[in-house]
Design an enzyme around this catalytic site. Structure first.
Site, PDB file in Angstrom:
ATOM      1  CB  CYS A   1      -0.949  -0.009   1.190  1.00 61.19           C
ATOM      2  SG  CYS A   1      -2.101  -1.389   1.089  1.00 61.19           S
TER       3      CYS A   1
ATOM      4  CG  HIS B   1      -2.967   3.278   2.287  1.00 67.24           C
ATOM      5  ND1 HIS B   1      -3.459   2.953   1.039  1.00 67.24           N
ATOM      6  CD2 HIS B   1      -3.089   2.149   3.049  1.00 67.24           C
ATOM      7  CE1 HIS B   1      -3.833   1.694   1.043  1.00 67.24           C
ATOM      8  NE2 HIS B   1      -3.635   1.182   2.247  1.00 67.24           N
TER       9      HIS B   1
ATOM     10  CG  ASN C   1      -6.511  -0.912   1.197  1.00 68.95           C
ATOM     11  OD1 ASN C   1      -5.855  -0.388   0.287  1.00 68.95           O
ATOM     12  ND2 ASN C   1      -5.932  -1.482   2.239  1.00 68.95           N
TER      13      ASN C   1
HETATM   14  O1  UT7 Z   1      -3.516  -1.426   3.678  1.00 70.42           O
HETATM   15  C1  UT7 Z   1      -2.465  -2.214   4.172  1.00 70.42           C
HETATM   16  C2  UT7 Z   1      -2.394  -2.228   5.641  1.00 70.42           C
HETATM   17  N1  UT7 Z   1      -3.603  -2.763   6.213  1.00 70.42           N
HETATM   18  C3  UT7 Z   1      -4.205  -2.138   7.222  1.00 70.42           C
HETATM   19  O2  UT7 Z   1      -3.792  -1.062   7.580  1.00 70.42           O
HETATM   20  C4  UT7 Z   1      -5.387  -2.823   7.870  1.00 70.42           C
HETATM   21  C5  UT7 Z   1      -5.280  -2.682   9.385  1.00 70.42           C
HETATM   22  N2  UT7 Z   1      -6.327  -3.380  10.088  1.00 70.42           N
HETATM   23  C6  UT7 Z   1      -7.621  -2.979  10.107  1.00 70.42           C
HETATM   24  O3  UT7 Z   1      -7.987  -2.032   9.439  1.00 70.42           O
HETATM   25  C7  UT7 Z   1      -8.582  -3.678  11.026  1.00 70.42           C
HETATM   26  O4  UT7 Z   1      -7.841  -4.478  11.929  1.00 70.42           O
HETATM   27  C8  UT7 Z   1      -9.627  -4.572  10.302  1.00 70.42           C
HETATM   28  C9  UT7 Z   1     -10.627  -3.681   9.585  1.00 70.42           C
HETATM   29  C10 UT7 Z   1      -8.927  -5.495   9.327  1.00 70.42           C
HETATM   30  C11 UT7 Z   1     -10.414  -5.393  11.332  1.00 70.42           C
HETATM   31  O5  UT7 Z   1     -11.013  -4.539  12.294  1.00 70.42           O
HETATM   32  P1  UT7 Z   1     -10.807  -4.813  13.855  1.00 70.42           P
HETATM   33  O6  UT7 Z   1     -11.613  -3.818  14.560  1.00 70.42           O
HETATM   34  O7  UT7 Z   1      -9.338  -4.853  14.132  1.00 70.42           O
HETATM   35  O8  UT7 Z   1     -11.484  -6.242  14.023  1.00 70.42           O
HETATM   36  P2  UT7 Z   1     -10.824  -7.597  14.497  1.00 70.42           P
HETATM   37  O9  UT7 Z   1      -9.985  -8.189  13.421  1.00 70.42           O
HETATM   38  O10 UT7 Z   1     -10.217  -7.382  15.847  1.00 70.42           O
HETATM   39  O11 UT7 Z   1     -12.129  -8.462  14.680  1.00 70.42           O
HETATM   40  C12 UT7 Z   1     -13.159  -8.102  15.603  1.00 70.42           C
HETATM   41  C13 UT7 Z   1     -14.324  -9.056  15.420  1.00 70.42           C
HETATM   42  C14 UT7 Z   1     -13.904 -10.526  15.352  1.00 70.42           C
HETATM   43  O12 UT7 Z   1     -14.885 -11.279  16.019  1.00 70.42           O
HETATM   44  P3  UT7 Z   1     -14.618 -11.829  17.496  1.00 70.42           P
HETATM   45  O13 UT7 Z   1     -13.378 -12.634  17.408  1.00 70.42           O
HETATM   46  O14 UT7 Z   1     -14.452 -10.590  18.339  1.00 70.42           O
HETATM   47  O15 UT7 Z   1     -15.856 -12.601  17.776  1.00 70.42           O
HETATM   48  C15 UT7 Z   1     -13.948 -10.813  13.884  1.00 70.42           C
HETATM   49  O16 UT7 Z   1     -14.182 -12.185  13.610  1.00 70.42           O
HETATM   50  O17 UT7 Z   1     -14.985  -8.770  14.170  1.00 70.42           O
HETATM   51  C16 UT7 Z   1     -15.095  -9.981  13.424  1.00 70.42           C
HETATM   52  N3  UT7 Z   1     -15.054  -9.653  12.013  1.00 70.42           N
HETATM   53  C17 UT7 Z   1     -16.162  -9.378  11.297  1.00 70.42           C
HETATM   54  N4  UT7 Z   1     -17.455  -9.308  11.624  1.00 70.42           N
HETATM   55  C18 UT7 Z   1     -18.323  -8.979  10.652  1.00 70.42           C
HETATM   56  C19 UT7 Z   1     -13.972  -9.575  11.202  1.00 70.42           C
HETATM   57  N5  UT7 Z   1     -14.347  -9.248   9.961  1.00 70.42           N
HETATM   58  C20 UT7 Z   1     -15.694  -9.113   9.986  1.00 70.42           C
HETATM   59  C21 UT7 Z   1     -16.661  -8.782   9.034  1.00 70.42           C
HETATM   60  N6  UT7 Z   1     -17.947  -8.718   9.390  1.00 70.42           N
HETATM   61  N7  UT7 Z   1     -16.332  -8.513   7.744  1.00 70.42           N
END
Ligand code: UT7
Length: 333
Positions: free
Chosen positions: A116, A257, A287
């Protein structure tokens, strides 16, 4: 002898595929909700490229619009840099295909892999070719077909990405004190475990097993990447502003980004830049990896026409590698 030679961006082009994939569409494919996606990421919809055409199709169209806007013939281009993690194929490079398809007869070129941060790395590289005095016109392109490496059964990643291309024509800046003033770039390969593609490269070539294990897709540990992205994107944004004797208040636009609206907000807050100066397109395009920043620039240059001569612009990115960096521009027009 001319002592001042900085590069500047003369024009920008973009390509956005027509097909729109909304959060509601994704609700039918994986166990997710529009509400989760909007509140956790800021994304509402993304564009998806039609099957059967590759990255060079998008990059070429963005390049053609960029050249048309400047009234520059493809034969006048000296070099083409395509930042991407989704080339048409391993080789030849996407840059070669763009060179052929736009008819840039005298240009050479190469692909640059920085996830990215790709566009920021490509623009800094292009600027060096101009500053050195060796070239007059370099195309810096960020283009990614993320839908080609996304597992649409994995809700953790499939809601995050979209397809698009953005191109910038980089030339010598005609007036002293303006142009691409500075950049700070970083990489740290200890980020590899958190964001990568498991198979398909030389360490683990494609096999029936790698396909069955779904290892040809983006693998991301979102929470781990989030923490480093917030810290480093904010730090490098603050660093470039300070290094050039400026304050957050002096910046007319932050072009960050677009990985997550929450990362963008945290970065802007730490750098002392109010959100009304931050360009956002993640709601519409998600993204788009190497394309997010040129799409932001296109927005303020042509869609909303908000840029004025002398505006300070900071571009900041964070991506796989890890890679990250910032560029400072004083806009000339
Ligand atoms: O561009 C290159 C660099 N990339 C980035 O900068 C991305 C950085 N990361 C992020 O933007 C975020 O971490 C994400 C958007 C990828 C995820 O958001 P988060 O708030 O960190 O969520 P998480 O991964 O901690 O997951 C929280 C919960 C989980 O459920 P449990 O384990 O708490 O029950 C996930 O399974 O949200 C769940 N989850 C979803 N629920 C509904 C993960 N994806 C989804 C989804 N819909 N699409």
């Amino acid at each position: 002898m001319k002592l001042y030679r900085k590069a500047h961006i003369r024009s920008v082009g973009r390509f956005l595929p027509e097909k729109v994939l909304t959060n509601k569409d994704l609700e039918k494919i994986v166990n997710t909700t529009d509400e989760w996606i909007v509140t956790r990421t800021g994304i509402r919809e993304r564009r998806i490229l039609e099957p059967g055409v590759g990255n060079s199709y998008m990059a070429t169209r963005a390049a053609i619009e960029c050249l048309d806007r400047a009234g520059v013939a493809p034969e006048a281009i000296d070099a083409i840099i395509v930042a991407t993690v989704t080339p048409d194929m391993f080789f030849p490079s996407t840059a070669c295909l763009v060179q052929r398809d736009i008819g840039a007869k005298k240009a050479w070129g190469f692909d640059l892999s920085a996830g990215c941060s790709g566009f920021v790395f490509a623009l800094a590289t292009a600027a060096q070719f101009i500053e050195s005095g060796r070239y007059e016109r370099v195309l810096a392109i960020g283009s990614d077909v993320m839908s080609s490496i996304i597992d649409y059964t994995d809700r953790n990643t499939c809601v995050l990405f979209g397809d698009a291309a953005g191109a910038a024509l980089v030339e010598p800046c005609p007036e002293e004190g303006y142009g691409i003033l500075d950049f700070i770039l970083h990489c740290d390969g200890s980020g590899e475990p958190y964001l990568h593609m498991k198979a398909g490269g030389s360490r683990k070539p494609p096999s029936i097993e790698t396909v069955q294990k779904r290892e040809h897709y983006v693998y991301q540990e979102g929470r781990a990447v989030f923490k480093v992205a917030v810290t480093e994107m904010a730090a490098v944004t603050e660093a470039i502003i300070k290094k050039n004797g400026l304050r957050g208040d002096d910046i007319a636009f932050l072009l960050p980004h677009q990985a997550n609206l929450r990362i963008i907000q945290a970065c802007a807050e730490r750098a002392g830049i109010p959100m009304d100066k931050v360009v956002i397109n993640i709601d519409r395009y998600a993204n788009t990896t190497a394309a997010t920043i040129p799409l932001c620039l296109y927005d303020i240059l042509y869609d909303t026409k908000r840029i004025n001569k002398g505006d300070y612009i900071v571009m900041s990115a964070f991506g796989a590698g890890f890679t990250w960096g910032s560029i400072l521009i004083k806009w000339w027009e």
